[in-house]
Write a protein that holds these residues in place. Sequence first.
Motif, PDB file in Angstrom:
ATOM      1  N   LEU A 317      12.681  -7.289  -3.213  1.00  0.00           N
ATOM      2  CA  LEU A 317      11.443  -8.031  -3.011  1.00  0.00           C
ATOM      3  C   LEU A 317      11.368  -8.597  -1.606  1.00  0.00           C
ATOM      4  N   GLY A 318      10.186  -8.515  -1.000  1.00  0.00           N
ATOM      5  CA  GLY A 318       9.970  -9.066   0.331  1.00  0.00           C
ATOM      6  C   GLY A 318       8.487  -9.240   0.595  1.00  0.00           C
ATOM      7  N   ILE A 319       8.174  -9.889   1.699  1.00  0.00           N
ATOM      8  CA  ILE A 319       6.780 -10.120   2.076  1.00  0.00           C
ATOM      9  C   ILE A 319       6.407  -9.157   3.192  1.00  0.00           C
ATOM     10  N   THR A 320       5.470  -8.286   2.919  1.00  0.00           N
ATOM     11  CA  THR A 320       4.994  -7.323   3.912  1.00  0.00           C
ATOM     12  C   THR A 320       3.977  -7.983   4.818  1.00  0.00           C
ATOM     13  N   ILE A 321       4.212  -7.923   6.117  1.00  0.00           N
ATOM     14  CA  ILE A 321       3.255  -8.417   7.104  1.00  0.00           C
ATOM     15  C   ILE A 321       2.699  -7.195   7.827  1.00  0.00           C
ATOM     16  N   SER A 322       1.446  -6.902   7.568  1.00  0.00           N
ATOM     17  CA  SER A 322       0.819  -5.673   8.056  1.00  0.00           C
ATOM     18  C   SER A 322       0.502  -5.740   9.548  1.00  0.00           C
ATOM     19  N   LYS A 323       0.406  -4.563  10.155  1.00  0.00           N
ATOM     20  CA  LYS A 323      -0.016  -4.477  11.559  1.00  0.00           C
ATOM     21  C   LYS A 323      -1.466  -4.913  11.729  1.00  0.00           C
ATOM     22  N   ASP A 324      -2.213  -4.966  10.614  1.00  0.00           N
ATOM     23  CA  ASP A 324      -3.609  -5.386  10.677  1.00  0.00           C
ATOM     24  C   ASP A 324      -3.758  -6.896  10.821  1.00  0.00           C
ATOM     25  N   LEU A 325      -2.662  -7.636  10.731  1.00  0.00           N
ATOM     26  CA  LEU A 325      -2.747  -9.095  10.710  1.00  0.00           C
ATOM     27  C   LEU A 325      -3.498  -9.680  11.907  1.00  0.00           C
ATOM     28  N   PRO A 326      -3.202  -9.274  13.159  1.00  0.00           N
ATOM     29  CA  PRO A 326      -3.939  -9.864  14.290  1.00  0.00           C
ATOM     30  C   PRO A 326      -5.452  -9.656  14.183  1.00  0.00           C
ATOM     31  N   ALA A 327      -5.849  -8.441  13.796  1.00  0.00           N
ATOM     32  CA  ALA A 327      -7.284  -8.153  13.676  1.00  0.00           C
ATOM     33  C   ALA A 327      -7.910  -8.953  12.536  1.00  0.00           C
ATOM     34  N   VAL A 328      -7.211  -9.018  11.420  1.00  0.00           N
ATOM     35  CA  VAL A 328      -7.711  -9.759  10.252  1.00  0.00           C
ATOM     36  C   VAL A 328      -7.828 -11.245  10.580  1.00  0.00           C
ATOM     37  N   ALA A 329      -6.812 -11.787  11.253  1.00  0.00           N
ATOM     38  CA  ALA A 329      -6.850 -13.195  11.639  1.00  0.00           C
ATOM     39  C   ALA A 329      -8.012 -13.475  12.583  1.00  0.00           C
ATOM     40  N   GLY A 330      -8.270 -12.540  13.490  1.00  0.00           N
ATOM     41  CA  GLY A 330      -9.395 -12.695  14.418  1.00  0.00           C
ATOM     42  C   GLY A 330     -10.727 -12.727  13.698  1.00  0.00           C
ATOM     43  N   GLU A 331     -10.881 -11.860  12.696  1.00  0.00           N
ATOM     44  CA  GLU A 331     -12.121 -11.839  11.920  1.00  0.00           C
ATOM     45  C   GLU A 331     -12.306 -13.134  11.128  1.00  0.00           C
ATOM     46  N   ALA A 332     -11.208 -13.622  10.542  1.00  0.00           N
ATOM     47  CA  ALA A 332     -11.281 -14.875   9.783  1.00  0.00           C
ATOM     48  C   ALA A 332     -11.604 -16.048  10.701  1.00  0.00           C
ATOM     49  N   LEU A 333     -10.987 -16.054  11.895  1.00  0.00           N
ATOM     50  CA  LEU A 333     -11.256 -17.117  12.865  1.00  0.00           C
ATOM     51  C   LEU A 333     -12.719 -17.089  13.289  1.00  0.00           C
ATOM     52  N   LYS A 334     -13.243 -15.909  13.543  1.00  0.00           N
ATOM     53  CA  LYS A 334     -14.640 -15.785  13.964  1.00  0.00           C
ATOM     54  C   LYS A 334     -15.575 -16.333  12.892  1.00  0.00           C
TER      55      LYS A 334
END
Length: 487
Positions: A317-334
């Motif tokens: 078991l582990g937590i997957t941190i996707s390569k999409d995270l920066p883009a997703v975070a940017g969209e959420a911030l916007k």
Amino acid sequence: MQHLSQSQTQNKMAPKNLKILSNQCYHHITTNALFLIIPSLLFAAIHHLSIINLNHLYNDSLTAAAAILSLCISLSYFLRPTKVYLVDFACYRHDPAFSTARDVITEKMSTLLSPESLSFVTKVMERSGAGDETFVYGLRDFPPKSSFECAREEAEIVLCGAVDDLMAKTGVEAARIGVVVVNVSTFNPVPSLSAMVVNRYKLREDVLTYNLGGMGCSAGLIAVDLAKRLLQVQRNSYALIVSLECPTSGHYLGPDKSKLLSNCLFRMGASALLLSNRPSDRRTSKYELTLTLRTHRGADDRSYNCVYQQPDNDGVLGITISKDLPAVAGEALKANITALGPLVLPVSEKLTFLATLIRRKWLHMKGLEPYVPDFKAAFEHFCVHAGGKAVLDAVEASLRLRAWDMEPARMTLYRYCNTSSSSVWYQLAYVEAKGRVRRGDRVWQLGFGSGFKCASGVWRALRTIPPHEVDNPWLQVIDQYPISLPN
């Protein structure tokens, strides 16, 4: 027999529940007695005057006006939003025994990871924006024999350390706390950590407790929003909020690089804050909560899956941190700042933004770049979740902030690494230790979390906070900061 036993238990509990309900009713009536009596007296006085008047038509009109006036006064009081104050806050003061050099961390992992995985972990830690030494729990006996027991010990250390400090600062008796909200993402034992707080500090039986799990690094501000809503209906009360993370509960030692990222970024830490809706606490409180705003993009599959706890191909078991995270975070911030801007920006910024929008949309001036509002005109201090160097770089560029604005976040990341949702409070502690908080200053706390969510909390300083009054983890070392960081 079992049914009879349950009935007897319910019968025994009924008087206790009735007593709690009666106490709450009594408390509510006595608290609001003045605002119940004044409209009634006003109505009675005007009605009396109308009786002695000979003009009956005038009497009826006057009586109706008095009734409407009384109703408006009552409604204006009961429907008005209750002001919420931050009495004080505390961050866990890390035991120097937990200070660990980066080389020691990689050495401990070298016997458990493949050379390729170890090389990846080393590079990520070097580029994360964290310093050569951070605070890690449980590394002496790494890997722990029981990650659960190790996590419980870590949780108790940081949680109780922060709350003990807070209670000593405020002097508020534990029996006066009516709401408890604890947030932690990856470690959710039974009983819950909120129950641990109740047990350790012997809180009263009717305290409202909530334990937020799995909500990521934005959960601390979500907890503030929840406590604010509860304090809107529970008058003359205190709310205790504890934000923490237990990285030892989620150590991943498999080959999946996307899951190894969490080992490199998250470290121990916790914050505790005391909120109040008591008007008498305004003069002694540090800040007033002026706004909370939450943006949830979980309906989008890419956002939902960018931080995801799941087993790898070998069942680890582990937590997957996707390569999409920066883009997703940017969209959420916007999305979050689009909703926040109209609520906090001055009129000049709103008009400039509107003019640019009109020229681009209706006058078809497509060569004109979108106008990014200057949030420095709305806030004096910025506390951006210290999730990593890449996250801070992106926020700085998106909001066009200065290095001075990002200094609290970068120094917190350097000294403590990513302490999850408590990081914004270590940053505010940094700002206070630097003596930067002046009466009337506005503070913007910004958090990101799995789901994917973005949350904002806006505070206004009620008084100037001189450095000699500050007592927090930065106090002994603040003169060493800021530290020059490599690009």
